[in-house]
Design an enzyme around this catalytic site. Structure first.
Site, PDB file in Angstrom:
ATOM      1  N   LYS A 240       0.806  -1.220   0.000  1.00  0.00           N
ATOM      2  CA  LYS A 240       0.000   0.000   0.000  1.00  0.00           C
ATOM      3  C   LYS A 240       0.840   1.271   0.000  1.00  0.00           C
ATOM      4  O   LYS A 240       0.321   2.354  -0.305  1.00  0.00           O
ATOM      5  CB  LYS A 240      -0.939   0.000   1.210  1.00  0.00           C
ATOM      6  CG  LYS A 240      -1.974  -1.111   1.195  1.00  0.00           C
ATOM      7  CD  LYS A 240      -2.963  -0.969   0.049  1.00  0.00           C
ATOM      8  CE  LYS A 240      -4.067  -2.024   0.134  1.00  0.00           C
ATOM      9  NZ  LYS A 240      -5.089  -1.867  -0.903  1.00  0.00           N
ATOM     10  N   ASP A 241       2.113   1.176   0.334  1.00  0.00           N
ATOM     11  CA  ASP A 241       2.979   2.357   0.262  1.00  0.00           C
ATOM     12  C   ASP A 241       2.946   2.951  -1.139  1.00  0.00           C
ATOM     13  O   ASP A 241       2.954   4.171  -1.318  1.00  0.00           O
ATOM     14  CB  ASP A 241       4.429   1.985   0.604  1.00  0.00           C
ATOM     15  CG  ASP A 241       4.652   1.754   2.091  1.00  0.00           C
ATOM     16  OD1 ASP A 241       3.662   1.563   2.813  1.00  0.00           O
ATOM     17  OD2 ASP A 241       5.824   1.745   2.510  1.00  0.00           O
TER      18      ASP A 241
END
Length: 303
Positions: free
Chosen positions: A42-43
């Site tokens: 998700k970064d």
């Protein structure tokens, strides 16, 4: 190899691709997304959506990032907010692991717990986030479930990395599906490079998608298509694999003994790949996505 950087956010992406010792003539690799700075895939999408909002003037200095998350997106937003000087508010449901909640708070973000109800219920974490957005000045909601910049992030970042790291030899790509952004974005890029590449989505067997709109509760996190979303592009997906909690969680100990301490969604992906081995042949190059680490779930006693 990652290069020296003067900014933590520049370290997002370029994660390792590592051979997994499964008994098969094919080559099986894991894309270790848990080695991103905040610990998950998700970064990539969180940074892309936030910086896109900055460029469009939707998020300005001193602003607030508000997001609904089952965990990893919230952690990513909290870390990025800390780096950029934004306030961050994450709405979450009780299924989120204790580790994820503490991590979000450690970055200085606020967590608002909401009941586990359908997304359109006024009390759902998504609805609560939208209400906060309306009444908070200079705020932005990445809205990962409905923002098409989610799959775009993986089309621009993850897909090209996998293609480059396999030198264009990849034949199969397996990833957990939740928002649909990862599998759709990376899958679209890979299909454009070679239409013969098989894009394989792994889902919970009791999700909205797997049950044709009649979902039931499940334990795994980071996986599960729980409603209709424009981020899921089924035209690039060759097959969906529904996996039970029993089988997905059951793979966690197996993979840990191989040295891979992976999260629950990655356990489901590993289970599917392990059971797909008899369909593979010499020359096949398989990439499975490990979206986060098992360190985020140790309190659940799955390992």
């Amino acid at each position: 190899m990652r290069k020296k950087t003067n900014n933590l956010l520049d370290a997002i992406g370029n994660t390792p691709l590592v051979r997994v010792p499964f008994n098969t003539p094919a080559k099986i690799f894991a894309k270790l997304e848990y080695l991103n700075p905040a610990g998950s895939i998700k970064d990539r999408s969180a940074l892309f959506m936030i910086e896109e909002a900055e460029k469009k003037g939707l998020l300005k200095s001193g602003g607030t990032i508000i997001e609904s998350s089952s965990g990893n997106q919230g952690v990513a937003c909290a870390m990025i907010g800390a780096m950029k000087g934004y306030k961050v508010i994450i709405t979450a449901s009780p299924a989120m692991s204790e580790e994820k909640i503490k991590t979000i708070k450690a970055y200085g973000a606020k967590v608002i717990m909401c009941p586990a109800v359908p997304i359109h219920d006024p009390k759902s974490r998504h609805s609560v986030a939208e209400k906060l957005l309306e009444k908070t000045r200079n705020s932005f909601m990445p809205n990962q479930y409905f923002n098409l910049s989610n799959p775009k992030a993986h089309y621009n970042s993850l897909g090209p990395e996998i293609w480059r790291q396999t030198k264009g030899k990849i034949t199969h790509f397996f990833a957990a599906a939740g928002t649909g952004g990862t599998i759709s974005g990376a899958g679209k890029f890979l299909k454009e490079k070679n239409p013969k590449i098989k894009i394989m989505a792994v889902d919970i067997d009791t999700s909205f998608h797997s049950t044709n709109g009649h979902p039931k509760p499940y334990k795994m996190e980071g996986i599960g298509i729980d409603f209709e979303t424009p981020c899921l592009n089924e035209s690039v997906i060759d097959r969906f694999f529904p996996v039970s909690d029993k089988h997905g969680l059951g793979m966690l100990k197996t993979m840990a003994k191989k040295g891979f301490l992976i999260g629950t969604g990655s356990g489901a992906v590993s289970y599917v790949v392990q059971n797909y081995l008899n369909k593979l042949k010499k020359g096949d190059v398989v990439v499975m996505l490990f979206g986060d680490s098992g360190r985020a779930y140790l309190s659940k006693n799955y390992y």
